[in-house]
Design an enzyme around this catalytic site. Structure first.
Site, mmCIF file in Angstrom:
data_model
loop_
_atom_site.group_PDB
_atom_site.id
_atom_site.type_symbol
_atom_site.label_atom_id
_atom_site.label_comp_id
_atom_site.label_asym_id
_atom_site.label_seq_id
_atom_site.Cartn_x
_atom_site.Cartn_y
_atom_site.Cartn_z
ATOM 1 N N GLY A 20 6.113 -3.981 2.637
ATOM 2 C CA GLY A 20 5.941 -4.746 3.909
ATOM 3 C C GLY A 20 6.024 -5.995 4.093
ATOM 4 N N GLY A 60 4.533 -8.936 3.116
ATOM 5 C CA GLY A 60 4.407 -9.888 2.077
ATOM 6 C C GLY A 60 5.404 -9.466 1.017
ATOM 7 C CB ILE A 81 0.917 2.470 7.704
ATOM 8 C CG1 ILE A 81 -0.271 1.626 7.183
ATOM 9 C CG2 ILE A 81 1.188 3.520 6.570
ATOM 10 C CD1 ILE A 81 -1.539 2.379 6.857
ATOM 11 C CG ASP A 82 -0.055 -2.502 9.157
ATOM 12 O OD1 ASP A 82 -1.072 -1.442 9.397
ATOM 13 O OD2 ASP A 82 -0.308 -3.069 8.188
ATOM 14 N N GLY A 116 0.779 -1.409 0.059
ATOM 15 C CA GLY A 116 -0.060 -0.087 0.036
ATOM 16 C C GLY A 116 0.727 1.283 0.069
#
Length: 173
Positions: free
Chosen positions: A115, A117, A139-140, A12
Site C-alpha cells: 500500500g 507506506g 483493502i482501502d 497487511g
C-alpha cells in the site's frame, strides 16, 4: 547467469497476494529469469537477506490460498519519509543495508506488493539505486493513480475488510 528479480509482500494481508507471486514466477519462467521471494516484507531485505526461490513448481497450488506464501510484515524497519516528508522510521535500519543484501543476492530489480507506506519505501529504494516496480495492494483503495487496488473488492464483498483462509500469516506490530 540468469537474470534474477526479487519480490516481497508488505503491509497487511488481503486477497490476491499469492496470485501476484504465482504470476511473477510464471512470467519470469517464460523469460528464463529467477525470482527470489523475500520473507516477511522489507524485513527479508535486511542482511543477510531472508529469501526463497519462487518457481512454477512451488507456486503451483497457492492461488486459492489466503495470505502470502512468503509472509508480510507491517513494521517500519527501514527509515523512510511519507509523502508529506515526515519520518516514518520505526527502526534504525537503512535502505543502504537493503541494497547491499540485494546486490549480494544478485537481484537486478525488486517487485514490491503493498500500500501507500510500501510504495513510499519503494520510491526511496529506487532513489537509492534499486530498480523497483510497485504493485498496488490495499483493502482501502486509497492509492493515487490507481482505479482500484487488488484486495479492495474482496474486502468490500466480505463486509468486514478481512482476508479469509490465511494459512500463511504475517507479522503485525
Amino acid at each position: 547467469m540468469k537474470t534474477r528479480i526479487g519480490i516481497l509482500t508488505s503491509g497487511g494481508d488481503c486477497p490476491g497476494l499469492n496470485a501476484v507471486l504465482r504470476g511473477a514466477a510464471l512470467a519470469a519462467d517464460k523469460l528464463g529469469w529467477e525470482v527470489l521471494g523475500f520473507r516477511d516484507g522489507f524485513e527479508g531485505l535486511l542482511p543477510p537477506g531472508d529469501f526463497t526461490v519462487l518457481d512454477r513448481k512451488c507456486t503451483e497450488n497457492i492461488m486459492a490460498l489466503g495470505g502470502t506464501l512468503i509472509g508480510y510484515h507491517q513494521s517500519r524497519t527501514l527509515c523512510c519519509q511519507d509523502w508529506r516528508g515526515r519520518s516514518c522510521c520505526g527502526g534504525s535500519r537503512s535502505n543502504r543495508e537493503s541494497a547491499q543484501s540485494l546486490n549480494e543476492a544478485r537481484v537486478e530489480a525488486l517487485i514490491i506488493v503493498g500500500g501507500d507506506g510500501s510504495m513510499t519505501t519503494a520510491l526511496q529504494l529506487q532513489e537509492a539505486g534499486i530498480n523497483c516496480v510497485g504493485v498496488p495492494k490495499t483493502i482501502d483503495n486509497d492509492l493515487e493513480a490507481t482505479a482500484m487496488t487488488f484486495g479492495f473488492d474482496s474486502a468490500v464483498a466480505s463486509g468486514d475488510g478481512r482476508a479469509r483462509s490465511s494459512p500463511y500469516h504475517g507479522h503485525e506490530p
